[in-house]
Design an enzyme around this catalytic site. Structure first.
Site, PDB file in Angstrom:
ATOM      1  N   SER A   9       0.852  -1.198   0.000  1.00 59.61           N
ATOM      2  CA  SER A   9       0.000   0.000   0.000  1.00 59.61           C
ATOM      3  C   SER A   9       0.879   1.236   0.000  1.00 59.61           C
ATOM      4  O   SER A   9       1.623   1.482   0.962  1.00 59.61           O
ATOM      5  CB  SER A   9      -0.891   0.019   1.239  1.00 59.61           C
ATOM      6  OG  SER A   9      -1.406   1.331   1.398  1.00 59.61           O
ATOM      7  N   HIS A  34      -1.164  -1.306  -4.359  1.00 60.54           N
ATOM      8  CA  HIS A  34      -2.414  -0.962  -3.676  1.00 60.54           C
ATOM      9  C   HIS A  34      -2.478   0.550  -3.484  1.00 60.54           C
ATOM     10  O   HIS A  34      -1.573   1.158  -2.895  1.00 60.54           O
ATOM     11  CB  HIS A  34      -2.501  -1.691  -2.333  1.00 60.54           C
ATOM     12  CG  HIS A  34      -3.821  -1.541  -1.654  1.00 60.54           C
ATOM     13  ND1 HIS A  34      -4.946  -2.243  -2.025  1.00 60.54           N
ATOM     14  CD2 HIS A  34      -4.204  -0.751  -0.610  1.00 60.54           C
ATOM     15  CE1 HIS A  34      -5.964  -1.911  -1.243  1.00 60.54           C
ATOM     16  NE2 HIS A  34      -5.542  -0.979  -0.381  1.00 60.54           N
ATOM     17  N   ASP A  36      -4.633   3.647  -2.121  1.00 62.69           N
ATOM     18  CA  ASP A  36      -5.703   4.010  -1.189  1.00 62.69           C
ATOM     19  C   ASP A  36      -6.223   5.421  -1.448  1.00 62.69           C
ATOM     20  O   ASP A  36      -5.491   6.397  -1.290  1.00 62.69           O
ATOM     21  CB  ASP A  36      -5.185   3.919   0.251  1.00 62.69           C
ATOM     22  CG  ASP A  36      -5.033   2.494   0.719  1.00 62.69           C
ATOM     23  OD1 ASP A  36      -6.009   1.720   0.591  1.00 62.69           O
ATOM     24  OD2 ASP A  36      -3.943   2.133   1.210  1.00 62.69           O
ATOM     25  N   MET A  38      -8.782   8.258  -0.274  1.00 63.54           N
ATOM     26  CA  MET A  38      -9.607   8.699   0.871  1.00 63.54           C
ATOM     27  C   MET A  38     -10.076  10.131   0.640  1.00 63.54           C
ATOM     28  O   MET A  38      -9.312  10.952   0.120  1.00 63.54           O
ATOM     29  CB  MET A  38      -8.779   8.628   2.158  1.00 63.54           C
ATOM     30  CG  MET A  38      -8.180   7.252   2.426  1.00 63.54           C
ATOM     31  SD  MET A  38      -7.352   7.202   4.018  1.00 63.54           S
ATOM     32  CE  MET A  38      -6.575   5.580   3.936  1.00 63.54           C
ATOM     33  N   HIS A  68      -8.308   1.222  -4.205  1.00 62.45           N
ATOM     34  CA  HIS A  68      -9.232   0.994  -3.088  1.00 62.45           C
ATOM     35  C   HIS A  68      -9.916   2.320  -2.779  1.00 62.45           C
ATOM     36  O   HIS A  68      -9.309   3.214  -2.191  1.00 62.45           O
ATOM     37  CB  HIS A  68      -8.421   0.460  -1.893  1.00 62.45           C
ATOM     38  CG  HIS A  68      -9.206   0.326  -0.624  1.00 62.45           C
ATOM     39  ND1 HIS A  68      -8.602   0.092   0.592  1.00 62.45           N
ATOM     40  CD2 HIS A  68     -10.543   0.389  -0.371  1.00 62.45           C
ATOM     41  CE1 HIS A  68      -9.527   0.012   1.528  1.00 62.45           C
ATOM     42  NE2 HIS A  68     -10.709   0.207   0.976  1.00 62.45           N
ATOM     43  N   MET A  70     -12.097   4.696  -0.838  1.00 61.71           N
ATOM     44  CA  MET A  70     -12.741   4.989   0.437  1.00 61.71           C
ATOM     45  C   MET A  70     -13.357   6.366   0.278  1.00 61.71           C
ATOM     46  O   MET A  70     -12.924   7.353   0.892  1.00 61.71           O
ATOM     47  CB  MET A  70     -11.711   4.936   1.583  1.00 61.71           C
ATOM     48  CG  MET A  70     -11.278   3.515   1.908  1.00 61.71           C
ATOM     49  SD  MET A  70      -9.729   3.422   2.818  1.00 61.71           S
ATOM     50  CE  MET A  70      -8.554   3.454   1.450  1.00 61.71           C
ATOM     51  N   MET A 139     -11.385  -5.890   5.218  1.00 60.42           N
ATOM     52  CA  MET A 139     -10.601  -4.956   6.020  1.00 60.42           C
ATOM     53  C   MET A 139     -10.348  -5.574   7.397  1.00 60.42           C
ATOM     54  O   MET A 139     -11.282  -5.993   8.085  1.00 60.42           O
ATOM     55  CB  MET A 139     -11.356  -3.633   6.223  1.00 60.42           C
ATOM     56  CG  MET A 139     -11.595  -2.798   4.984  1.00 60.42           C
ATOM     57  SD  MET A 139     -10.109  -2.299   4.095  1.00 60.42           S
ATOM     58  CE  MET A 139      -9.216  -1.367   5.338  1.00 60.42           C
ATOM     59  N   ASP A 177      -6.599  -6.445   4.051  1.00 61.36           N
ATOM     60  CA  ASP A 177      -5.998  -5.114   4.113  1.00 61.36           C
ATOM     61  C   ASP A 177      -6.059  -4.585   5.541  1.00 61.36           C
ATOM     62  O   ASP A 177      -7.148  -4.380   6.081  1.00 61.36           O
ATOM     63  CB  ASP A 177      -6.777  -4.186   3.156  1.00 61.36           C
ATOM     64  CG  ASP A 177      -6.189  -2.786   3.058  1.00 61.36           C
ATOM     65  OD1 ASP A 177      -5.133  -2.520   3.666  1.00 61.36           O
ATOM     66  OD2 ASP A 177      -6.804  -1.962   2.350  1.00 61.36           O
TER      67      ASP A 177
HETATM   68  C1  DX5 Z   1      -6.395   1.652   5.454  1.00 64.41           C
HETATM   69  C2  DX5 Z   1      -5.913   1.312   4.068  1.00 64.41           C
HETATM   70  C3  DX5 Z   1      -4.804   0.350   4.022  1.00 64.41           C
HETATM   71  C4  DX5 Z   1      -3.556   0.799   4.723  1.00 64.41           C
HETATM   72  C5  DX5 Z   1      -2.916  -0.419   5.305  1.00 64.41           C
HETATM   73  O1  DX5 Z   1      -7.582   2.368   5.361  1.00 64.41           O
HETATM   74  O2  DX5 Z   1      -6.964   0.776   3.281  1.00 64.41           O
HETATM   75  O3  DX5 Z   1      -4.515  -0.067   2.695  1.00 64.41           O
HETATM   76  O4  DX5 Z   1      -2.628   1.428   3.899  1.00 64.41           O
HETATM   77  O5  DX5 Z   1      -1.839  -0.012   6.056  1.00 64.41           O
HETATM   78  P1  DX5 Z   1      -1.138  -0.986   7.084  1.00 64.41           P
HETATM   79  O6  DX5 Z   1      -0.601  -2.143   6.284  1.00 64.41           O
HETATM   80  O7  DX5 Z   1      -0.077  -0.135   7.684  1.00 64.41           O
HETATM   81  O8  DX5 Z   1      -2.195  -1.435   8.053  1.00 64.41           O
HETATM   82 ZN    ZN Z   2      -6.459  -0.145   1.312  1.00 62.71          ZN
END
Ligand code: DX5
Ligand code: ZN
Length: 226
Positions: A9, A34, A36, A38, A68, A70, A139, A177
């Site tokens: 990620s 990956h 992310d 947000m 991903h 969010m 998750m 994840d």
């Molecule tokens: C959290 C993300 C993850 C995050 C995981 O909302 O979706 O992808 O980056 O990070 P670690 O591996 O540090 O838990």
């Molecule tokens: Zn993620």
């Protein structure tokens, strides 16, 4: 199962040198990136969008990019990520008013689709759409931040999804994840996951030579998966 995929990620990467970070984890043997997204609305954090995905493609990244989402709503931004070079686009069912339509939109945009389940989200969201998902993402932390601890109840959820996938007969990846490290990845694989996101478990250690560090940590994760 032999086709395990490691998905670093980039949330925990050094954003000031993102292209190099991605090159280095891929050179060290990572399979997919990956990504992310947000929005400071669905989750209380704000990260990166389609422009950054496109920049990675222009930089020369050819590995699959696993977006991903969010964000809420999801439909407006799906075509933008497809155009920007996303391979997978996954979203949280709570963030779409019409889950079936959003899954179709992802496919019609030329990407693989997936649904993401928060720790308290029931798997019943899968009931009528198994034929429309290419990935299920469980998750093992509440979404929004890297560096949180793995929630053990995710293991049982993984087992339940593994059974659903096997019974469906569809070719669906099962991704985990949150809080994935070299010391728990084997247990997660044994529960049935085949795709492993790791952010803080891979990036952000400030090692002298990242490439060598990434080689060793990704190598260690692979060894744990044997
Ligand atoms: C959290 C993300 C993850 C995050 C995981 O909302 O979706 O992808 O980056 O990070 P670690 O591996 O540090 O838990
Ligand atoms: Zn993620």
């Amino acid at each position: 199962m032999s086709d395990y995929m490691l998905a670093p990620s980039i949330l925990s990467a050094d954003f000031a040198r993102l292209g190099e970070e991605v090159d280095n984890v891929l050179a060290a043997g990572a399979d997919i990136v990956h990504f992310d997204v947000m929005d400071n609305h669905y989750v209380p954090n704000l990260t990166i969008g389609p422009l950054v995905c496109e920049a990675l493609r222009k930089h020369g990244v050819t590995a699959p990019i696993d977006v991903h989402l969010m964000v809420d709503p999801v439909d407006r931004i799906i075509p933008d990520f497809a155009t920007a070079g996303a391979s997978y686009i996954t979203f949280h069912p709570e963030a779409s008013g019409h889950v079936d339509r959003s899954l179709q939109l992802i496919h019609n945009s030329g990407c693989k689709s997936g649904l993401v389940f928060n720790p308290a989200t029931p798997l019943s969201h899968l009931d009528y759409v198994m034929d429309k998902v290419d990935m299920v993402l469980i998750m093992s932390v509440n979404p929004g931040f890297g560096g949180q601890s793995f929630i053990p109840a995710a293991l049982d959820k993984i087992r339940q999804v593994r059974q659903r996938i096997d019974e469906s007969g569809f070719d669906i990846r099962l991704e985990i994840d949150g809080g994935v490290k070299a010391d728990n990845i084997a247990q997660i694989a044994a529960a049935g996951a085949d795709t492993f996101v790791a952010g803080s478990g891979i990036f952000g250690k400030g090692q002298e030579s990242d490439l060598h560090y990434y080689d060793s940590i990704i190598g260690e994760m692979r060894t744990q998966l044997k």
